[in-house]
Design a protein around this motif. Structure first.
Motif, PDB file in Angstrom:
ATOM      1  N   UNK A 350      98.127  35.683  90.266  1.00  0.00           N
ATOM      2  CA  UNK A 350      99.037  34.558  90.520  1.00  0.00           C
ATOM      3  C   UNK A 350      98.277  33.234  90.520  1.00  0.00           C
ATOM      4  N   UNK A 351      97.077  33.215  91.122  1.00  0.00           N
ATOM      5  CA  UNK A 351      96.278  31.985  91.145  1.00  0.00           C
ATOM      6  C   UNK A 351      95.867  31.585  89.735  1.00  0.00           C
ATOM      7  N   UNK A 352      95.477  32.569  88.924  1.00  0.00           N
ATOM      8  CA  UNK A 352      95.079  32.268  87.552  1.00  0.00           C
ATOM      9  C   UNK A 352      96.272  31.784  86.730  1.00  0.00           C
ATOM     10  N   UNK A 353      97.447  32.380  86.958  1.00  0.00           N
ATOM     11  CA  UNK A 353      98.664  31.932  86.268  1.00  0.00           C
ATOM     12  C   UNK A 353      98.961  30.477  86.623  1.00  0.00           C
ATOM     13  N   UNK A 354      98.896  30.159  87.904  1.00  0.00           N
ATOM     14  CA  UNK A 354      99.170  28.783  88.338  1.00  0.00           C
ATOM     15  C   UNK A 354      98.173  27.818  87.721  1.00  0.00           C
ATOM     16  N   UNK A 355      96.916  28.236  87.606  1.00  0.00           N
ATOM     17  CA  UNK A 355      95.895  27.379  86.998  1.00  0.00           C
ATOM     18  C   UNK A 355      96.228  27.109  85.536  1.00  0.00           C
ATOM     19  N   UNK A 356      96.708  28.127  84.810  1.00  0.00           N
ATOM     20  CA  UNK A 356      97.060  27.917  83.397  1.00  0.00           C
ATOM     21  C   UNK A 356      98.234  26.948  83.274  1.00  0.00           C
ATOM     22  N   UNK A 357      99.204  27.076  84.168  1.00  0.00           N
ATOM     23  CA  UNK A 357     100.335  26.137  84.134  1.00  0.00           C
ATOM     24  C   UNK A 357      99.845  24.720  84.420  1.00  0.00           C
ATOM     25  N   UNK A 358      98.916  24.599  85.356  1.00  0.00           N
ATOM     26  CA  UNK A 358      98.337  23.300  85.654  1.00  0.00           C
ATOM     27  C   UNK A 358      97.584  22.710  84.480  1.00  0.00           C
ATOM     28  N   UNK A 359      97.087  23.568  83.588  1.00  0.00           N
ATOM     29  CA  UNK A 359      96.374  23.104  82.398  1.00  0.00           C
ATOM     30  C   UNK A 359      97.318  22.768  81.254  1.00  0.00           C
ATOM     31  N   UNK A 360      98.625  22.956  81.487  1.00  0.00           N
ATOM     32  CA  UNK A 360      99.605  22.573  80.473  1.00  0.00           C
ATOM     33  C   UNK A 360     100.251  23.708  79.712  1.00  0.00           C
ATOM     34  N   UNK A 361      99.938  24.957  80.046  1.00  0.00           N
ATOM     35  CA  UNK A 361     100.580  26.086  79.372  1.00  0.00           C
ATOM     36  C   UNK A 361     101.992  26.252  79.929  1.00  0.00           C
ATOM     37  N   UNK A 362     103.037  26.238  79.092  1.00  0.00           N
ATOM     38  CA  UNK A 362     104.402  26.428  79.611  1.00  0.00           C
ATOM     39  C   UNK A 362     104.538  27.796  80.265  1.00  0.00           C
ATOM     40  N   UNK A 363     105.246  27.888  81.398  1.00  0.00           N
ATOM     41  CA  UNK A 363     105.434  29.198  82.040  1.00  0.00           C
ATOM     42  C   UNK A 363     106.021  30.249  81.109  1.00  0.00           C
ATOM     43  N   UNK A 364     106.880  29.834  80.192  1.00  0.00           N
ATOM     44  CA  UNK A 364     107.502  30.805  79.285  1.00  0.00           C
ATOM     45  C   UNK A 364     106.505  31.416  78.313  1.00  0.00           C
ATOM     46  N   UNK A 365     105.310  30.823  78.223  1.00  0.00           N
ATOM     47  CA  UNK A 365     104.298  31.341  77.317  1.00  0.00           C
ATOM     48  C   UNK A 365     103.229  32.152  78.048  1.00  0.00           C
ATOM     49  N   UNK A 366     103.544  32.595  79.262  1.00  0.00           N
ATOM     50  CA  UNK A 366     102.628  33.401  80.065  1.00  0.00           C
ATOM     51  C   UNK A 366     103.352  34.686  80.481  1.00  0.00           C
ATOM     52  N   UNK A 367     102.656  35.803  80.410  1.00  0.00           N
ATOM     53  CA  UNK A 367     103.244  37.073  80.833  1.00  0.00           C
ATOM     54  C   UNK A 367     102.250  37.853  81.683  1.00  0.00           C
ATOM     55  N   UNK A 368     102.793  38.584  82.648  1.00  0.00           N
ATOM     56  CA  UNK A 368     102.020  39.550  83.432  1.00  0.00           C
ATOM     57  C   UNK A 368     102.606  40.920  83.098  1.00  0.00           C
ATOM     58  N   UNK A 369     101.789  41.778  82.512  1.00  0.00           N
ATOM     59  CA  UNK A 369     102.252  43.081  82.063  1.00  0.00           C
ATOM     60  C   UNK A 369     101.607  44.190  82.889  1.00  0.00           C
TER      61      UNK A 369
END
Length: 720
Positions: A350-369
């Motif tokens: 979750x922390x790494x996901x939030x960091x990617x969003x903070x770097x400008x990656x749209x949430x819709x372009x991130x997945x946790x599988x």
């Protein structure tokens, strides 16, 4: 002359944007064809362009083409792409949808009266059958028996033939022996008949029965459809194959597309044998392999190839494996992270996901599988705690959500009074406000945020429609929503996707977190026997190839916080230790072998970072790429390095290879080092050459003029 500018493509236009292998698929619309298409190689593009080329060249009449796939979403996407290619009228449907349409049409003629209602779920009928047989079944037991009923029916088994087949397959549903399960099947059919309903498998089976027994009806169907395309052919089961055979008849105008390495539904009766045996059934069939992966970085593709080649098929060098060749730009190396326990893993992801969003990656372009749906809860809680919006794939379908249904109802009512006085997107937002939408997203996460994201997706769809068709009003928006609902073609929702590996198939994201990469999850502990374990490997391969740019894997040593670490990394990662590090090994190297260290590692051939094959020559190992994979360097940079090398060699009156060999120069261009330390890691750049040529090489890579740099080097050497 091309007519793309007018929006009406010609047959030549359809072929223009395809790579050589895709063009081979599209440019041969007649006759049997088998396409072995690896992940991310543009198979949908190839087959839709094949259909479009067939129509625009006059080889096809669009209404005589039937394109079959396995999900309503994929069928909807196919229809959309065909419309963009100027082709309408083609029937793109799932097997069930195509069969149900024929069943409703021919039932009065073949059986009489109206076709019966299709049972939406088997659970209630299975539970009733179990009750009549005095079986003690909980929800899980009912679900398992329902799955077994489905397997039996798609395998075309009856209650009389089930027991022998189940024993051969080693099936043991809910702890029942084969004879007891056969009784469940018989009672299930009796309950269904009493209720006057049929299930989804009956749709296929009854259609097969009608086409088999009524030659006149079979002739009518065959006169309607002359050309067939079947997507995801590795997932075809016995009854679907039989139905396809009846549709095609004595003709051979059928194109099948699939990837044996993505066969992950054998529990539903799917078998890759239909795909792999196709050339044997149709000796005249053209066989085309799509191997150029356009989706993922070379780093992701290399890891995926290593994992899938580690299986039994890879050890045999099986022809069914498509070795992917990356075409995209390089990206970050895949990373494997070990966590002490599952709560720590969920929090870390979750922390790494939030960091990617903070770097400008749209949430819709991130997945946790993850492997099982039960793993989702921990990540849902961790993302909610981190205030990260998410959606769970495999939960309620988009158009089945209450907020979406209410919003569509409001939009339908407002469409009747749309007088055009206000821009359509603004008017749509006014209506959506009544359904709970607001300009700003809610500060809370979880279900509240998910509802807002659903409504926001509808607002964004209004924007997209207005941009594509400026004259569109609310009636057109409602019509678009109804078409998408029928095809289950949901708009993009801005939230991080949580999904099981099975649910992720057919999708892709820029950043993928693949969690739970430990034995017991991948492969799942219930996988027994070599075939079941190899399917788990393919499932991991599917997960890896969902990532476009960044791939992060993780595993947890224990289930609960503070628990004893008893787990180990997935055995499927053993062959990828060269990429992920020694921590990827499911068991440490034996001490006796570790002592030989450096000598041993030199004896093991390196792997191509593009396709994962062994590199057998020194030149291939130096550049890290086999001769079959295309270069990944910038051509201008490579030519600048060659020009510099030629000038330096000429000034020193030595052959060019004395400065740097071609292999070393290629390795420099491909790796594009930015410091002397990085340059020193490349084979062929020893200490002397690093000192003599290093500054010049780095200057060339930084954009300096090759001739000027060579002259400066020569002047420096002369003065020395």
């Amino acid at each position: 002359m091309s007519t793309l500018a007018t929006g009406t493509p010609t047959a030549d236009d359809v072929l223009a944007a395809l790579d050589p292998e895709q063009r081979e698929v599209a440019a041969s619309p007649k006759g049997p064809m088998c396409v072995l298409a690896g992940a991310g190689t543009g198979k949908t593009r190839a087959i839709t362009h094949r259909i479009a080329y067939g129509v625009h060249s006059g080889a096809y009449q669009p209404q005589r083409v039937l394109a079959v796939t396995f999900t309503a979403r994929a069928a909807g996407e196919m229809r959309t792409r065909l419309r963009e290619l100027g082709v309408g009228g083609v029937q793109a449907r799932t097997f069930h949808a195509a069969a149900l349409r024929q069943l409703h049409y021919f039932w009065p003629q073949a059986i009489g009266g109206a076709a019966p209602e299709v049972l939406p779920h088997k659970a209630s009928v299975v539970a009733e059958a179990g009750s009549r047989l005095r079986l003690q079944l909980d929800r899980v037991g009912v679900r398992d028996l329902a799955a077994e009923v489905e397997w039996a029916k798609v395998s075309m088994l009856t209650p009389e033939t089930y027991a022998a087949a189940a024993r051969r397959a080693g099936r043991d549903p809910a702890g029942l022996d084969a004879t007891a399960m056969a009784r469940v099947l018989q009672t299930y059919e009796e309950v269904k008949a009493e209720r006057g309903v049929i299930d989804f498998e009956d749709v296929l089976l009854i259609t097969v029965g009608i086409l088999t027994e009524r030659e006149d009806i079979a002739r009518t169907v065959r006169s309607q459809y002359r050309h067939f395309v079947v997507d995801e052919y590795q997932d075809v089961n016995a009854v679907q194959q039989r139905l396809l055979d009846l549709w095609v008849g004595e003709r051979d105008d059928v194109c099948v597309v699939g990837d044996a390495a993505q066969t992950i539904y054998s529990f539903t009766g799917a078998s890759p044998r239909h795909l792999l045996d196709f050339p044997r059934r149709y000796p005249e069939a053209r066989l085309v392999k799509l191997v150029r992966n356009y989706r993922s970085t070379p780093q992701v593709v290399g890891l995926a190839n290593l994992v899938v080649r580690g299986g039994s098929a890879g050890a045999r060098g099986g022809a069914e494996l498509v070795q992917l060749q990356a075409q995209g730009e390089p990206g970050p190396a895949p990373v494997l992270t070990a966590y002490p326990d599952e709560p720590a893993e969920a929090a870390g992801v979750a922390a790494a996901v939030k960091a990617r969003i903070g770097q400008g990656v749209p949430p819709s372009q991130i997945a946790v599988l993850f492997r099982t749906n039960a793993q989702s809860e921990a990540f849902e809680a961790a993302l909610a705690d981190a205030d990260v919006p998410y959606l769970v794939r495999g939960g309620d379908r988009f158009f089945s959500r209450r907020e979406v249904r209410d919003a569509v109802l409001l939009l339908r009512g407002a469409a009747r009074s749309d007088d055009g006085s206000k821009p359509m997107p603004d008017l749509a937002r006014d209506v959506l406000t009544g359904a709970g939408w607001s300009e700003r997203p809610p500060s809370s996460g979880g279900a509240t945020r998910e509802r807002w994201e659903s409504l926001q997706a509808l607002a964004a769809l209004a924007d997209d429609l207005a941009a594509a068709s400026p004259e569109a009003r609310l009636p057109e928006l409602v019509r678009e929503l109804e078409e998408r609902s029928a095809a289950q073609h949901a708009p993009t929702v801005q939230g991080v996707t949580l999904a099981s590996l099975h649910a992720a198939k057919g999708l892709e994201w820029d950043v993928v977190f693949l969690a739970g990469c430990s034995d017991g999850f991948i492969p799942i502990s219930m996988a027994e026997g070599p075939e079941a374990v190899e399917e788990e490997r393919r499932l991991l391969y599917v997960g890896l190839t969902r990532a476009r740019r960044e791939l992060r894997l993780s595993w947890a040593g224990a289930r609960n916080a503070g628990g004893r670490a008893t787990r180990r990394p997935s055995r499927f990662l053993d062959g990828a230790a060269s990429v992920l590090g020694e921590g990827a090994r499911s068991a440490p190297k034996a001490a006796s072998r570790a002592g030989r260290g450096k000598q041993m590692s030199m004896a093991v051939p390196a792997k191509c970072r593009g396709c994962g094959t062994d590199l057998t020559s020194a030149a291939e190992r130096k550049v890290g790429r086999c001769a079959e994979c295309p270069p990944t360097y910038d051509e201008a940079t490579f030519e600048a390095l060659r020009a510099w090398r030629l000038a330096v060699a000429g000034a020193a009156k030595v052959p060019a290879y004395v400065v740097f060999t071609d292999a070393t120069l290629t390795a420099i261009a491909e790796r594009n080092p930015s410091s002397p330390a990085e340059l020193a890691t490349i084979g062929g750049v020893g200490a002397r050459k690093l000192e003599r040529y290093g500054p010049s090489v780095l200057a060339i890579l930084g954009g300096a003029d090759p001739q000027e740099t060579a002259e400066n080097l020569s002047a420096t050497s002369d003065s020395a």
